[in-house]
Motif scaffolding. Structure first.
Motif, PDB file in Angstrom:
ATOM      1  N   LEU A 166     -12.217 -12.688   4.914  1.00  0.00           N
ATOM      2  CA  LEU A 166     -11.189 -11.888   5.579  1.00  0.00           C
ATOM      3  C   LEU A 166      -9.815 -12.539   5.450  1.00  0.00           C
ATOM      4  O   LEU A 166      -8.804 -11.844   5.235  1.00  0.00           O
ATOM      5  CB  LEU A 166     -11.547 -11.706   7.056  1.00  0.00           C
TER       6      LEU A 166
ATOM      7  N   HIS B  35      -8.816 -14.356   3.013  1.00  0.00           N
ATOM      8  CA  HIS B  35      -8.379 -14.099   1.633  1.00  0.00           C
ATOM      9  C   HIS B  35      -7.878 -12.674   1.472  1.00  0.00           C
ATOM     10  O   HIS B  35      -6.871 -12.418   0.805  1.00  0.00           O
ATOM     11  CB  HIS B  35      -9.531 -14.364   0.659  1.00  0.00           C
ATOM     12  N   GLU B  36      -8.579 -11.728   2.095  1.00  0.00           N
ATOM     13  CA  GLU B  36      -8.173 -10.323   1.986  1.00  0.00           C
ATOM     14  C   GLU B  36      -6.821 -10.087   2.648  1.00  0.00           C
ATOM     15  O   GLU B  36      -5.992  -9.336   2.133  1.00  0.00           O
ATOM     16  CB  GLU B  36      -9.241  -9.426   2.625  1.00  0.00           C
TER      17      GLU B  36
END
Length: 400
Positions: free
Chosen positions: A361, A363-364
């Motif tokens: 998450l 990274h997103e």
């Protein structure tokens, strides 16, 4: 009977229980480790979305966390060996159930990982029941077998799918070694049918772990090292590709190398760590390499990706067998070993399930891997802190 014949017979009696327990351990990772390499094929065969496949990969860790607390009660009711045997039966049934389409894939995954959770918790107690103070050596063999099971599951996933003609059939073929483990455990259970079950947990023992400092430290150490390992298993290859410029094939090879380093560590760490009253030096040996590896990935990922990977793999490879050894070393008897194993694995695997999700998450949201690596760095620092507390030569309280 001659003296050499007597010694040989005694040696066989000592070796056979270990062989049965190790055979069970060899089946405790491959049936779900084989799913990851086959996700694309499973999606095509069963018409599953990426989100649904992600749920399939997350289910094992969640099931481990939810089922583990009930394993000691099952052993108290059925007997230790019968409870392990029941776990293996559930594992075999879950593998077969995955043949039944999409519902079978999900239901079978829940059933087989529930069986694995029971065996995960009770194998250390079974080793202690069979070998007493010499159980650290057998525990090392059990943990090494688990590490080998993960590597074998991932490595043979594609060949077995090709041999079976489909991904679903390839997953079914893992029932063959499980049936062998079932026969071995059934023979050991029959030989121990007169052994009374471990005593039921004292009133409030399930929650007493939250009040006992030693048990809580062991539990948190298990949880933090699990999070670190499964985050590595899920995202290290992606980090190496994006940050170090490593090719996908090379990144997968480096990840396999990191995971494989746990096999020799599993054989060495338990017997050596159990020789001394305290295990602080081993906690340092398991956490400092991970700190160095993550720092390298943050500061200079392309400078030495092989070195950062090896450091990460060495540290996590030491930490898991050390966590299992601490469960033995900090407990007084078989029943207490089972209860601490249950609490450590329940909390540990639930914590571990959040780690890969949190890193993904981050990274997103941010578009980079640095925030997730900083998070892991903080987790490993916490692991070091609680590990040093867990390593002190003390025993958990009587009520745990």
């Amino acid at each position: 009977m001659t003296a050499p014949a007597t010694r040989r017979r005694t040696a066989w009696r000592l070796a056979l229980p270990a062989a049965a327990l190790v055979l069970v351990a060899l089946c405790l990772r491959a049936p779900f480790a084989a799913v990851g390499p086959l996700l694309a094929e499973l999606g095509d065969e069963l018409t599953l979305s990426t989100g649904a496949l992600a749920v399939v990969t997350a289910l094992p860790l969640v099931c481990f966390g939810l089922v583990s607390p009930f394993a000691p009660a099952l052993a108290a009711r059925l007997g230790l060996h019968r409870a392990v045997l029941l776990g293996v039966v559930a594992l075999a049934a879950g593998i077969v159930l995955r043949l039944a389409g999409v519902p079978g894939l999900f239901a079978g995954t829940v059933l087989l990982t529930g069986g694995i959770a029971v065996a995960n918790v009770l194998l250390p107690a079974a080793a202690r029941a069979e070998y007493g103070n010499r159980s650290a050596v057998v525990l090392g063999m059990i943990v090494a077998a688990m590490a080998a099971s993960a590597s074998i599951g991932a490595g043979l996933a594609q060949p077995l799918a090709a041999a079976g003609g489909s991904a679903v059939t390839g997953l079914l073929l893992w029932v063959v070694p499980v049936l062998a483990a079932l026969l071995g455990m059934a023979a050991l259970t029959r030989a121990r049918r007169a052994v009374p079950p471990p005593p039921a947990a004292p009133a409030g023992a399930r929650t007493a772990v939250l009040r006992d400092r030693v048990a809580l430290a062991v539990t948190l150490f298990f949880g933090f090292q699990s999070l670190s390992f499964y985050a590595m298993l899920t995202w290290l290859a992606e980090v190496l590709e994006a940050e170090a410029g490593v090719s996908p094939v090379a990144a997968g090879g480096l990840l396999a190398l990191a995971a494989a380093l746990g096999l020799p560590a599993s054989l060495v760490v338990p017997p050596l760590a159990a020789r001394r009253p305290g295990q602080g030096a081993w906690v340092l040996a398991g956490t400092l390499p991970v700190l160095a590896g993550i720092t390298g990935l943050l500061v200079a990922p392309a400078a030495a990706p092989l070195l950062w990977t090896v450091l990460y793999g060495v540290g996590t490879g030491i930490s898991f067998p050390l966590a299992m050894t601490l469960i033995l070393q900090r407990t007084r008897d078989v029943g207490q070993t089972g209860r601490l194993s249950a609490s450590a694995q329940s909390v540990g695997y639930l914590v571990a399930a959040t780690g890969p999700l949190a890193v993904g998450l981050l990274h997103e949201v941010t578009g980079g891997w640095a925030p997730g690596l900083w998070l892991l760095l903080g987790v490993v620092v916490a692991q070091l802190t609680v590990g040093l507390a867990a390593a002190r030569p003390r025993l958990v309280g009587e009520s745990v």
